[in-house]
Design a protein around this motif. Structure first.
Motif, PDB file in Angstrom:
ATOM      1  N   TYR A 204       0.826  -1.192   0.000  1.00  7.38           N
ATOM      2  CA  TYR A 204       0.000   0.000   0.000  1.00  7.38           C
ATOM      3  C   TYR A 204       0.865   1.249   0.000  1.00  7.38           C
ATOM      4  CZ  TYR A 204      -3.440  -3.308   1.923  1.00  7.38           C
ATOM      5  OH  TYR A 204      -4.263  -4.378   2.136  1.00  7.38           O
ATOM      6  N   CYS A 205       0.335   2.333  -0.544  1.00  7.86           N
ATOM      7  CA  CYS A 205       0.972   3.636  -0.384  1.00  7.86           C
ATOM      8  C   CYS A 205      -0.021   4.574   0.290  1.00  7.86           C
ATOM      9  CB  CYS A 205       1.434   4.213  -1.722  1.00  7.86           C
ATOM     10  SG  CYS A 205       0.130   4.477  -2.941  1.00  7.86           S
ATOM     11  N   ALA A 206       0.509   5.591   0.920  1.00  2.86           N
ATOM     12  CA  ALA A 206      -0.330   6.544   1.633  1.00  2.86           C
ATOM     13  C   ALA A 206       0.449   7.850   1.805  1.00  2.86           C
ATOM     14  CB  ALA A 206      -0.752   5.990   2.988  1.00  2.86           C
ATOM     15  N   ALA A 207      -0.275   8.914   2.087  1.00  3.00           N
ATOM     16  CA  ALA A 207       0.334  10.233   2.266  1.00  3.00           C
ATOM     17  C   ALA A 207       0.460  10.568   3.738  1.00  3.00           C
ATOM     18  CB  ALA A 207      -0.506  11.299   1.569  1.00  3.00           C
ATOM     19  N   ASN A 208       1.585  11.155   4.093  1.00  2.00           N
ATOM     20  CA  ASN A 208       1.762  11.660   5.443  1.00  2.00           C
ATOM     21  C   ASN A 208       1.171  13.059   5.508  1.00  2.00           C
ATOM     22  OD1 ASN A 208       2.841  12.896   7.819  1.00  2.00           O
ATOM     23  ND2 ASN A 208       4.406  11.296   7.876  1.00  2.00           N
ATOM     24  N   LEU A 209       0.058  13.178   6.198  1.00  2.00           N
ATOM     25  CA  LEU A 209      -0.648  14.453   6.238  1.00  2.00           C
ATOM     26  C   LEU A 209      -0.050  15.434   7.233  1.00  2.00           C
ATOM     27  CD1 LEU A 209      -4.345  13.238   5.921  1.00  2.00           C
ATOM     28  CD2 LEU A 209      -2.646  13.700   4.143  1.00  2.00           C
ATOM     29  N   MET A 210       1.018  15.026   7.923  1.00  3.27           N
ATOM     30  CA  MET A 210       1.593  15.889   8.954  1.00  3.27           C
ATOM     31  C   MET A 210       2.967  16.419   8.583  1.00  3.27           C
ATOM     32  SD  MET A 210       0.444  13.804  12.383  1.00  3.27           S
ATOM     33  CE  MET A 210       1.074  15.091  13.449  1.00  3.27           C
ATOM     34  N   ARG A 211       3.585  15.831   7.574  1.00  4.52           N
ATOM     35  CA  ARG A 211       4.932  16.292   7.242  1.00  4.52           C
ATOM     36  C   ARG A 211       5.254  16.005   5.794  1.00  4.52           C
ATOM     37  NH1 ARG A 211       7.831  15.109  11.334  1.00  4.52           N
ATOM     38  NH2 ARG A 211       6.238  14.174  12.661  1.00  4.52           N
ATOM     39  N   SER A 212       6.175  16.776   5.249  1.00  3.25           N
ATOM     40  CA  SER A 212       6.640  16.559   3.879  1.00  3.25           C
ATOM     41  C   SER A 212       7.987  15.847   3.849  1.00  3.25           C
ATOM     42  CB  SER A 212       6.754  17.901   3.146  1.00  3.25           C
ATOM     43  OG  SER A 212       7.696  18.746   3.790  1.00  3.25           O
ATOM     44  N   ARG A 213       8.597  15.745   5.005  1.00  4.45           N
ATOM     45  CA  ARG A 213       9.921  15.136   5.103  1.00  4.45           C
ATOM     46  C   ARG A 213       9.836  13.867   5.945  1.00  4.45           C
ATOM     47  NH1 ARG A 213      14.234  15.689   8.792  1.00  4.45           N
ATOM     48  NH2 ARG A 213      16.301  15.419   7.869  1.00  4.45           N
TER      49      ARG A 213
END
Length: 128
Positions: A95-104
């Motif tokens: 699975y892939c997912a986005a980190n909604l709290m950080r870009s790094r």
């Protein structure tokens, strides 16, 4: 509702390679760290890798270091996971997912609770 789309999985022999892709229709990946995760039957979901946005920081689980490479194609709004020298223990749904709290990415690890927009996953089976 944003939902990522994973693709590129399949059946491969031990030692083989696969390239997974993560797309986000209608959602710009820029500005977010993107993580790859996997889950095998009966096991908890585990973090595999993370790629930052506009930063060279990445994360790899110890079990995949030196074999997997994560990258992002900003022009195509896509993230890839190149998997080489695959082993039977790599068999899982990825699975892939986005980190909604950080870009790094945190180089020390991945906090799964920071991630959202999970896709349906793509099955990777490593077997002879």
């Amino acid at each position: 509702q944003v939902q990522f789309v994973e693709s590129g999985g399949g059946l491969v022999q031990p030692g083989g390679s696969l390239r997974l892709s993560c797309a986000a229709p209608g959602f710009a990946l820029n500005g977010y760290a993107i993580g790859w995760f996997r889950q095998s039957p009966g096991k908890p979901r585990e973090a595999v890798s993370c790629v930052s946005d506009n930063d060279p920081s990445t994360f790899y689980a110890d079990s995949v270091k030196g074999r997997f490479t994560v990258s992002r194609d900003s022009a195509k709004n896509t993230v890839h996971l190149q998997m080489n020298n695959l082993k039977s223990e790599d068999t899982a749904v990825y699975y892939c997912a986005a980190n909604l709290m950080r870009s790094r990415c945190l180089v020390s690890g991945v906090r799964q609770y920071e991630y959202d927009y999970w896709g349906q996953g793509t099955q990777v089976t490593v077997s002879s």
